[in-house]
Design a protein around this motif. Structure first.
Motif, PDB file in Angstrom:
ATOM      1  N   GLN B  12       0.833  -1.206   0.000  1.00  0.00           N
ATOM      2  CA  GLN B  12       0.000   0.000   0.000  1.00  0.00           C
ATOM      3  C   GLN B  12       0.867   1.255   0.000  1.00  0.00           C
ATOM      4  O   GLN B  12       0.645   2.182  -0.786  1.00  0.00           O
ATOM      5  N   VAL B  13       1.887   1.265   0.861  1.00  0.00           N
ATOM      6  CA  VAL B  13       2.759   2.444   0.946  1.00  0.00           C
ATOM      7  C   VAL B  13       3.545   2.612  -0.355  1.00  0.00           C
ATOM      8  O   VAL B  13       3.719   3.727  -0.857  1.00  0.00           O
ATOM      9  N   LEU B  16       1.309   4.270  -2.826  1.00  0.00           N
ATOM     10  CA  LEU B  16       1.153   5.702  -2.556  1.00  0.00           C
ATOM     11  C   LEU B  16       2.419   6.475  -2.926  1.00  0.00           C
ATOM     12  O   LEU B  16       2.366   7.606  -3.390  1.00  0.00           O
ATOM     13  N   ALA B  17       3.573   5.831  -2.732  1.00  0.00           N
ATOM     14  CA  ALA B  17       4.850   6.492  -3.014  1.00  0.00           C
ATOM     15  C   ALA B  17       5.214   6.386  -4.482  1.00  0.00           C
ATOM     16  O   ALA B  17       6.225   6.918  -4.913  1.00  0.00           O
ATOM     17  N   ARG B  18       4.372   5.706  -5.231  1.00  0.00           N
ATOM     18  CA  ARG B  18       4.599   5.514  -6.666  1.00  0.00           C
ATOM     19  C   ARG B  18       5.965   4.885  -6.939  1.00  0.00           C
ATOM     20  O   ARG B  18       6.703   5.303  -7.830  1.00  0.00           O
ATOM     21  N   PHE B  56       2.584  14.047  23.036  1.00  0.00           N
ATOM     22  CA  PHE B  56       2.873  13.862  21.620  1.00  0.00           C
ATOM     23  C   PHE B  56       4.340  14.006  21.229  1.00  0.00           C
ATOM     24  O   PHE B  56       4.704  13.791  20.092  1.00  0.00           O
ATOM     25  N   TYR B  91      13.734  23.037 -10.580  1.00  0.00           N
ATOM     26  CA  TYR B  91      13.995  21.606 -10.474  1.00  0.00           C
ATOM     27  C   TYR B  91      13.303  20.949 -11.658  1.00  0.00           C
ATOM     28  O   TYR B  91      12.219  21.371 -12.061  1.00  0.00           O
ATOM     29  N   LEU B  92      13.918  19.939 -12.212  1.00  0.00           N
ATOM     30  CA  LEU B  92      13.266  19.213 -13.301  1.00  0.00           C
ATOM     31  C   LEU B  92      12.915  17.819 -12.814  1.00  0.00           C
ATOM     32  O   LEU B  92      13.747  17.144 -12.202  1.00  0.00           O
ATOM     33  N   VAL B  93      11.676  17.427 -13.034  1.00  0.00           N
ATOM     34  CA  VAL B  93      11.247  16.080 -12.622  1.00  0.00           C
ATOM     35  C   VAL B  93      10.530  15.423 -13.800  1.00  0.00           C
ATOM     36  O   VAL B  93       9.990  16.109 -14.668  1.00  0.00           O
ATOM     37  N   PRO B  94      10.543  14.085 -13.838  1.00  0.00           N
ATOM     38  CA  PRO B  94       9.835  13.395 -14.919  1.00  0.00           C
ATOM     39  C   PRO B  94       8.368  13.843 -14.934  1.00  0.00           C
ATOM     40  O   PRO B  94       7.821  14.155 -13.877  1.00  0.00           O
ATOM     41  N   PRO B  95       7.765  13.912 -16.114  1.00  0.00           N
ATOM     42  CA  PRO B  95       6.382  14.396 -16.196  1.00  0.00           C
ATOM     43  C   PRO B  95       5.464  13.620 -15.270  1.00  0.00           C
ATOM     44  O   PRO B  95       5.564  12.404 -15.138  1.00  0.00           O
ATOM     45  N   VAL B  96       4.570  14.364 -14.610  1.00  0.00           N
ATOM     46  CA  VAL B  96       3.687  13.742 -13.622  1.00  0.00           C
ATOM     47  C   VAL B  96       2.498  13.093 -14.311  1.00  0.00           C
ATOM     48  O   VAL B  96       2.002  12.058 -13.891  1.00  0.00           O
ATOM     49  N   PHE B  97       2.020  13.704 -15.400  1.00  0.00           N
ATOM     50  CA  PHE B  97       0.822  13.161 -16.053  1.00  0.00           C
ATOM     51  C   PHE B  97       1.190  12.293 -17.246  1.00  0.00           C
ATOM     52  O   PHE B  97       2.153  12.567 -17.944  1.00  0.00           O
TER      53      PHE B  97
END
Lengths: 508, 97
Positions: B12-13, B16-18, B56, B91-97
């Motif tokens: 599951q994690v 979520l973390a792809r 806490f 910053y450059l990141v791989p395309p999200v969509f």
């Protein structure tokens, strides 16, 4: 959302569904409003919150989430949150803490957002609103909570569909936001808009935020579904969260669209709240429609837990009292003051108050100065606001001080200037930043002597016998024609005085 | 996917973390997770008096607060140098969509 009195029997026969009218459905709306607090530095570090600077020029080890960097809470962000809470009738927490909301997205460098989960700084409260369609009728919208959190960065996606890299600017990362969450008490798109307008006005009045929507300083998500009567019970449609609405108009239109869409979808397939999870949709302004986004992650998926880098903040009763004492008059009280003390009608009072505290102060000073709040309202409500709009100025930038404006109005009130000449003088004053007396001299306005006025009227009566006959025959309006002619001959002639004199002479 | 409760959590994690984990990585991560949970689980054995209030943090102090004052940010080049990829501005990141 409320679903306690709803039966879960879904998928009623389609004939039953088709018999229901859209107008029978009740729209249930709750809002989540993100307000950027007016601080100069970020929530947990000393980087600037200034909008529009060069990308990634306002970040540090704290807001980019470098290992070992320690966040420290901003005092002013706390104070502005408490101030907002008081203005929204919220309970203020005596102890408040920070939690990590975990999710993965490139513009969230830490992999979590510092937010508040179970001990928000502001607890339940309420805001009373008036919808323009039903004046005089107040609706109470309950506030569930308001919590402090940090903003994320900004992603710029490649829209060429060539699959190029996304660009990330982290300047906005860590900017303080107050998220204000309402109960699902709002029933129409117009009410949602009225709520936001009033909230924005309050936040402006108490100097918590400039609420600049173009810069994203006020953003809104709307949770929408329908309660639909069906036979002897009612069903609820699946809840949809419409994300990132950044104008009042998009809030109003997206809710209107979404309600209709949910009704039609329900008529078609009959799915209810018990059949489908909460859905996230985005508002497409171009298409004027909501479109499906990713499925909403369950709250548990965020794996909230207390942030071990931050310690709790305790708020003393004396601090709350102190902030309460400094709180300025809120829009609701000011409207009341303008109606009760200055005898304005509620619409005029609301119009003045909606312009912000500066205009209210200006009005009060002028009305007090000239002792005639009706004339002050007419002139400020029409002339001043029009001039400000045309020159795109705020009242603080207006060239005439309330004292100078009062001087002008006094000349109108004592009859030295009629309305038309008064407006000419006003324009002259604004254009050259001069006093009323100087403007009067420059325009060559001189008082007209009584004898001069009499001979002017005699001349008009002689030359316009036809008009005079019409007036004698009972056509009262025809006198306006004579007044117009008089003003052409002598612009200084007071129309009120001419009218009185003409009427007297004609009836003799 | 069948497996221990820890394996389900790891899956599951990861989702979520792809990130993608192979069988072996899932198994070893689940084992580590089980160890950690077991260690923390010892706390459940502590008997608490009824009136104890939740706490806490690891330290008891409160109110570490700073004034709303500016401090110099880190120069852009220096901060961007930490990223795998950048164009000197973003910053450059791989395309999200």
């Amino acid at each position: 959302m409320e679903d306690s009195d709803l039966t879960s029997s879904s998928n009623p026969p389609s004939n039953d569904r088709l018999a229901v009218q859209f107008n029978d459905a009740e729209i249930i709306i709750g809002l989540e409003v993100h307000v950027q607090l007016d601080t100069i530095s970020k929530l947990f570090c000393g980087c600037s919150t200034q909008f529009g600077e060069a990308a990634n020029s306002q970040t540090c080890v704290v807001c980019t989430g470098m290992p070992g960097a320690l966040p420290v809470i901003n005092q002013r962000a706390l104070e502005l949150s408490i101030r907002t809470g008081i203005a929204l009738n919220c309970s203020i927490a005596r102890s408040t803490k920070w939690d990590r909301k975990n999710y993965f997205y490139p513009d969230l460098p830490k992999g979590y957002q510092i937010s508040q989960f179970d001990q928000p700084i502001c607890g339940p409260g309420h805001l009373d609103i008036e919808v323009p369609e039903t004046p005089g009728k107040l609706r109470q919208i309950r506030i569930e909570r308001a919590h402090l959190e940090e903003d994320a960065g900004k992603s710029i996606h490649d829209e060429s569909s060539l699959g190029q890299d996304s660009k990330i600017d982290l300047n906005r990362t860590g900017t303080p936001l107050l998220e204000i969450v309402t109960q699902p008490d709002i029933r129409t798109a117009a009410e949602a808009k009225a709520f936001l307008s009033e909230l924005k006005l309050i936040l402006n009045y108490i100097d918590v935020s400039d609420c600049n929507m173009q810069q994203g300083n006020l953003r809104c998500d709307a949770n929408v579904n329908l309660h639909i009567p069906l036979g002897d019970h009612q069903i609820a449609t699946p809840i949809v969260e419409i994300k990132n609405l950044n104008s009042f108009r998009s809030v109003e239109r997206s809710i209107t669209y979404e309600a209709q869409r949910q009704f039609e979808a329900w008529q078609e397939h009959g799915l209810t709240i018990t059949d489908a999870p909460k859905q996230t949709r985005g508002w497409n302004d171009h298409a004027q429609a909501t479109t499906l986004q990713r499925e909403k992650e369950d709250s548990a998926d965020y794996r909230y837990f207390p942030d071990p880098d931050l310690i709790a903040v305790t708020i003393k009763e004396s601090q709350i009292k102190q902030i309460q004492k400094q709180l300025v008059q809120l829009p609701t009280e000011l409207r009341k003051t303008l109606v009760e003390q200055y005898k304005l009608n509620p619409e005029d009072a609301a119009a003045i108050v909606s312009q912000g505290r500066g205009v209210v102060d200006y009005f009060s000073e002028v009305a007090d100065g000239c002792q005639d709040s009706r004339i002050a309202n007419n002139w400020i409500g029409q002339e001043v606001l029009r001039q400000l709009k045309e020159s795109n100025q705020t009242i603080q930038q207006y060239p005439l001080s309330p004292k100078q404006f009062t001087e002008l109005l006094n000349l109108v009130i004592d009859g030295t200037l009629d309305q038309t000449r008064g407006k000419e003088v006003l324009n002259e004053m604004v254009e050259h930043s001069i006093s009323a007396q100087q403007a009067i001299e420059q325009l060559g306005i001189k008082p007209v002597d009584k004898n001069e006025l009499v001979s002017l009227c005699e001349k008009l009566i002689d030359e316009n016998q036809e008009v005079v006959e019409q007036i004698r025959a009972g056509n009262g309006k025809a006198i306006g024609m004579l007044i117009g002619k008089a003003r052409k001959i002598n612009p200084n002639a007071n129309p009120g005085a001419i009218k009185a004199l003409l009427s007297k002479m004609i009836s003799q | 996917m069948a497996g221990t409760p820890e394996q389900t959590t790891v899956n599951q994690v990861a989702k979520l973390a792809r990130i993608h984990l192979n069988e072996q990585q899932i198994e070893s991560s689940a084992e580590k997770l089980a160890q950690i949970l077991g260690y923390i689980g010892q706390l459940d054995e502590v008997e608490l008096p009824e009136d104890v209030t939740p706490f806490f943090g690891a330290i008891e102090s409160v109110n570490a607060i700073r004034d709303d004052q500016l401090q110099a940010s880190v120069p852009r080049k220096e901060i961007l140098d930490n990223a795998p990829d950048s164009d000197g501005e973003f910053y450059l990141v791989p395309p999200v969509f």
